[in-house]
Design a protein around this motif. Structure first.
Motif, PDB file in Angstrom:
ATOM      1  N   LYS A  56       0.747  -1.193   0.052  1.00 10.81           N
ATOM      2  CA  LYS A  56       0.030  -0.084   0.053  1.00 10.81           C
ATOM      3  C   LYS A  56       0.732   1.318  -0.067  1.00 10.81           C
ATOM      4  CE  LYS A  56      -3.612   0.530   2.556  1.00 10.81           C
ATOM      5  NZ  LYS A  56      -4.495   0.759   3.728  1.00 10.81           N
ATOM      6  N   VAL A  57       2.070   1.191   0.566  1.00  8.45           N
ATOM      7  CA  VAL A  57       2.996   2.372   0.783  1.00  8.45           C
ATOM      8  C   VAL A  57       4.445   1.853   0.522  1.00  8.45           C
ATOM      9  CG1 VAL A  57       2.991   2.215   3.273  1.00  8.45           C
ATOM     10  CG2 VAL A  57       3.550   4.334   2.086  1.00  8.45           C
ATOM     11  N   LEU A  58       5.181   2.489  -0.134  1.00  6.99           N
ATOM     12  CA  LEU A  58       6.776   2.148  -0.199  1.00  6.99           C
ATOM     13  C   LEU A  58       7.499   3.122   0.460  1.00  6.99           C
ATOM     14  CD1 LEU A  58       9.146   0.815  -1.605  1.00  6.99           C
ATOM     15  CD2 LEU A  58       8.758   2.260  -3.540  1.00  6.99           C
ATOM     16  N   VAL A  59       8.417   2.641   1.597  1.00  9.54           N
ATOM     17  CA  VAL A  59       9.051   3.442   2.490  1.00  9.54           C
ATOM     18  C   VAL A  59      10.504   3.391   2.099  1.00  9.54           C
ATOM     19  CG1 VAL A  59       9.604   4.147   4.831  1.00  9.54           C
ATOM     20  CG2 VAL A  59       7.396   3.115   4.303  1.00  9.54           C
ATOM     21  N   ILE A  60      11.217   4.716   1.959  1.00  4.60           N
ATOM     22  CA  ILE A  60      12.709   4.669   1.449  1.00  4.60           C
ATOM     23  C   ILE A  60      13.386   5.159   2.607  1.00  4.60           C
ATOM     24  CG2 ILE A  60      14.455   5.669   0.088  1.00  4.60           C
ATOM     25  CD1 ILE A  60      12.170   6.271  -1.936  1.00  4.60           C
ATOM     26  N   ASN A  61      14.396   4.219   3.290  1.00  4.19           N
ATOM     27  CA  ASN A  61      15.477   4.428   4.490  1.00  4.19           C
ATOM     28  C   ASN A  61      16.775   4.211   4.134  1.00  4.19           C
ATOM     29  OD1 ASN A  61      16.091   4.795   7.022  1.00  4.19           O
ATOM     30  ND2 ASN A  61      16.168   2.207   7.240  1.00  4.19           N
ATOM     31  N   GLY A  62      17.040   5.547   3.687  1.00  4.59           N
ATOM     32  CA  GLY A  62      18.594   5.836   3.301  1.00  4.59           C
ATOM     33  C   GLY A  62      19.053   7.330   2.964  1.00  4.59           C
ATOM     34  N   GLY A  63      20.175   7.439   2.605  1.00  4.79           N
ATOM     35  CA  GLY A  63      20.679   8.891   2.514  1.00  4.79           C
ATOM     36  C   GLY A  63      19.988   9.259   1.185  1.00  4.79           C
ATOM     37  N   ASP A  64      20.722  10.720   0.945  1.00  8.50           N
ATOM     38  CA  ASP A  64      19.998  11.280  -0.220  1.00  8.50           C
ATOM     39  C   ASP A  64      20.085  10.486  -1.601  1.00  8.50           C
ATOM     40  OD1 ASP A  64      19.451  13.604   1.197  1.00  8.50           O
ATOM     41  OD2 ASP A  64      21.213  14.605   1.018  1.00  8.50           O
ATOM     42  N   GLY A  65      21.356   9.961  -1.632  1.00  2.00           N
ATOM     43  CA  GLY A  65      21.849   9.143  -2.866  1.00  2.00           C
ATOM     44  C   GLY A  65      20.553   7.869  -2.922  1.00  2.00           C
ATOM     45  N   THR A  66      20.338   7.217  -1.994  1.00  2.00           N
ATOM     46  CA  THR A  66      19.386   6.248  -1.993  1.00  2.00           C
ATOM     47  C   THR A  66      17.983   6.763  -2.453  1.00  2.00           C
ATOM     48  OG1 THR A  66      20.410   5.072  -0.171  1.00  2.00           O
ATOM     49  CG2 THR A  66      18.211   4.374  -0.594  1.00  2.00           C
ATOM     50  N   VAL A  67      17.612   8.088  -1.845  1.00  2.00           N
ATOM     51  CA  VAL A  67      16.219   8.458  -2.175  1.00  2.00           C
ATOM     52  C   VAL A  67      16.398   8.643  -3.703  1.00  2.00           C
ATOM     53  CG1 VAL A  67      14.495  10.153  -1.668  1.00  2.00           C
ATOM     54  CG2 VAL A  67      15.863   8.987   0.193  1.00  2.00           C
ATOM     55  N   GLN A  68      17.417   9.451  -4.133  1.00  2.00           N
ATOM     56  CA  GLN A  68      17.230  10.100  -5.335  1.00  2.00           C
ATOM     57  C   GLN A  68      16.977   8.833  -6.443  1.00  2.00           C
ATOM     58  OE1 GLN A  68      20.070  10.289  -8.323  1.00  2.00           O
ATOM     59  NE2 GLN A  68      20.274  12.536  -8.345  1.00  2.00           N
ATOM     60  N   ALA A  69      18.003   7.733  -6.207  1.00  2.00           N
ATOM     61  CA  ALA A  69      18.248   6.605  -7.101  1.00  2.00           C
ATOM     62  C   ALA A  69      16.753   5.780  -7.077  1.00  2.00           C
ATOM     63  CB  ALA A  69      19.042   5.827  -6.718  1.00  2.00           C
ATOM     64  N   ALA A  70      16.175   5.785  -5.714  1.00  2.00           N
ATOM     65  CA  ALA A  70      14.925   4.953  -5.661  1.00  2.00           C
ATOM     66  C   ALA A  70      13.665   5.827  -6.442  1.00  2.00           C
ATOM     67  CB  ALA A  70      14.429   4.983  -4.340  1.00  2.00           C
ATOM     68  N   LEU A  71      13.750   7.220  -6.348  1.00  2.00           N
ATOM     69  CA  LEU A  71      12.697   7.831  -6.976  1.00  2.00           C
ATOM     70  C   LEU A  71      12.774   7.755  -8.462  1.00  2.00           C
ATOM     71  CD1 LEU A  71      12.462  11.327  -4.908  1.00  2.00           C
ATOM     72  CD2 LEU A  71      10.674   9.377  -4.933  1.00  2.00           C
ATOM     73  N   THR A  72      14.041   7.877  -9.059  1.00  2.00           N
ATOM     74  CA  THR A  72      14.297   7.643 -10.543  1.00  2.00           C
ATOM     75  C   THR A  72      13.827   6.506 -10.850  1.00  2.00           C
ATOM     76  OG1 THR A  72      16.159   9.159 -10.281  1.00  2.00           O
ATOM     77  CG2 THR A  72      16.170   7.819 -12.299  1.00  2.00           C
ATOM     78  N   GLU A  73      14.395   5.413 -10.291  1.00  2.00           N
ATOM     79  CA  GLU A  73      13.667   3.922 -10.669  1.00  2.00           C
ATOM     80  C   GLU A  73      11.939   3.887 -10.523  1.00  2.00           C
ATOM     81  OE1 GLU A  73      14.668   0.422 -12.357  1.00  2.00           O
ATOM     82  OE2 GLU A  73      16.065   1.929 -12.032  1.00  2.00           O
ATOM     83  N   PRO A  91       2.089   5.231  -2.990  1.00  2.00           N
ATOM     84  CA  PRO A  91       2.486   6.425  -2.432  1.00  2.00           C
ATOM     85  C   PRO A  91       3.936   5.978  -1.504  1.00  2.00           C
ATOM     86  CG  PRO A  91       0.750   5.741  -0.984  1.00  2.00           C
ATOM     87  CD  PRO A  91       0.744   5.062  -2.411  1.00  2.00           C
ATOM     88  N   VAL A  92       4.801   7.115  -1.911  1.00  2.00           N
ATOM     89  CA  VAL A  92       6.077   7.079  -1.254  1.00  2.00           C
ATOM     90  C   VAL A  92       6.236   7.737   0.170  1.00  2.00           C
ATOM     91  CG1 VAL A  92       8.728   7.247  -1.601  1.00  2.00           C
ATOM     92  CG2 VAL A  92       7.037   6.559  -3.490  1.00  2.00           C
TER      93      VAL A  92
END
Length: 329
Positions: A56-73, A91-92
């Protein structure tokens, strides 16, 4: 179906202390599917697996690089499509983990990452609709057809990029708390501008930059700050000027370098009036295409470094709206 899918990067600085507690919490919750990656190039495979559990929801737990790479993917990878995702990706939510946590702050997620994760799970077990907000992403490319584009939500350029790099390479290695590190950085910036000092232990003088906003003209100079964002809140819980305006997805703020300008900007910011009253040397625009040109001036998009050049400008465009989960009421 897992209610919450959590994507963690154990190598993130913030996760060194908090991840054991996060792991223990996830092990006790049947509603959470936890996937860990060691490198950002594993995020595509991680999201393919996560898509199969239909969260139902995707949670990102990491630094700026992880967040950016995840949003791009998430936006480019096509993992969340088909019959299981008729409305697109879930939703993220972003846990407060990086140094500045701007995206997490904008989404009402601050303080302890574990507390934020518990709040996400609480919302996922109820009706999330009142807490889902839309944000455009910034698409950064060189403007060429078929060129690789990366996605993020906050870009700093000109003097701001120099300040971020100065803080990253000169201040953070001292091992001080983030708040003290940021205060020392701002002190160094003020000293260099007010007294006109140039030294190896101070931020460098910014390079000349040309900024063009489609249908709004251009400006150029040695700017103290150049910022482009689709976020509505930044540090100190300040709302971005014009955040509620429906015209143009990307918000641009350019501040000229100078003692008088710095004084008036600080005064307006402390009064909460920056962007609401005219300040000499401060330029605010909203637009759907922004070009940045310079002779090797750095820009930073959600922690990742890029270089703007005269023969290869950086082109910024907004994406279609992406759903995020806002944790605050």
């Amino acid at each position: 179906m897992a209610r919450v899918a959590l994507l963690s990067n154990p190598r993130s600085t913030g996760n060194r202390s908090v991840l054991p507690s996060v792991r223990s919490f996830c092990a006790e919750q049947k509603d959470i599917f936890h996937y860990e990656v060691e490198h950002v190039n594993q995020i595509g495979a991680a999201l393919r697996t996560i898509a199969r559990v239909n969260p139902k929801v995707l949670v990102i737990n990491g630094g700026d690089g992880t967040v950016q790479a995840a949003l791009t993917e998430i936006y480019r990878g096509g993992h969340f499509s088909g019959a299981h995702y008729p409305d697109g990706p879930p939703p993220v939510a972003v846990l407060p983990n990086g140094k500045t946590n701007l995206i997490a702050l904008d989404l009402g997620s601050g303080g302890d990452p574990l507390v934020a994760l518990k709040r996400v799970l609480e919302l996922a077990r109820s009706d999330m609709a009142p807490h889902i907000v839309s944000r455009e992403l910034i698409q950064l490319s060189d403007g060429s057809v078929g060129g690789k584009a990366v996605l993020g939500m906050f870009l700093g350029g000109a003097g701001l990029a120099d300040i971020i790099l100065y803080c990253r390479h000169k201040i953070y290695p001292l091992g001080l708390p983030n708040g003290i590190s940021h205060a020392l950085t701002m002190l160094a910036v003020m000293v260099s501008i007010v007294f006109g000092l140039r030294a190896a232990f101070l931020p460098p003088r910014p390079s000349r930059v040309k900024v063009s906003v489609l249908k709004h003209g251009e400006m150029q100079g040695h700017f103290a700050l150049l910022m482009v964002t689709t976020l509505q809140r930044l540090l100190l819980n300040r709302t971005m000027p014009g955040a509620d305006s429906p015209v143009g997805a990307m918000q641009l703020m350019v501040i000229e370098r100078g003692r008088s300008t710095l004084f008036h900007v600080l005064l307006a910011a402390l009064r909460g009036r920056l962007g609401r009253v005219g300040v000499s040397g401060v330029h605010l625009e909203r637009g759907d295409e922004i070009r940045i040109e310079s002779d090797r001036s750095s820009v930073i998009l959600d922690g990742e470094l890029f270089e703007a050049r005269t023969d290869r400008p950086i082109v910024l465009k907004p994406t279609a709206p992406v759903p995020f989960l806002r944790l605050a009421a």
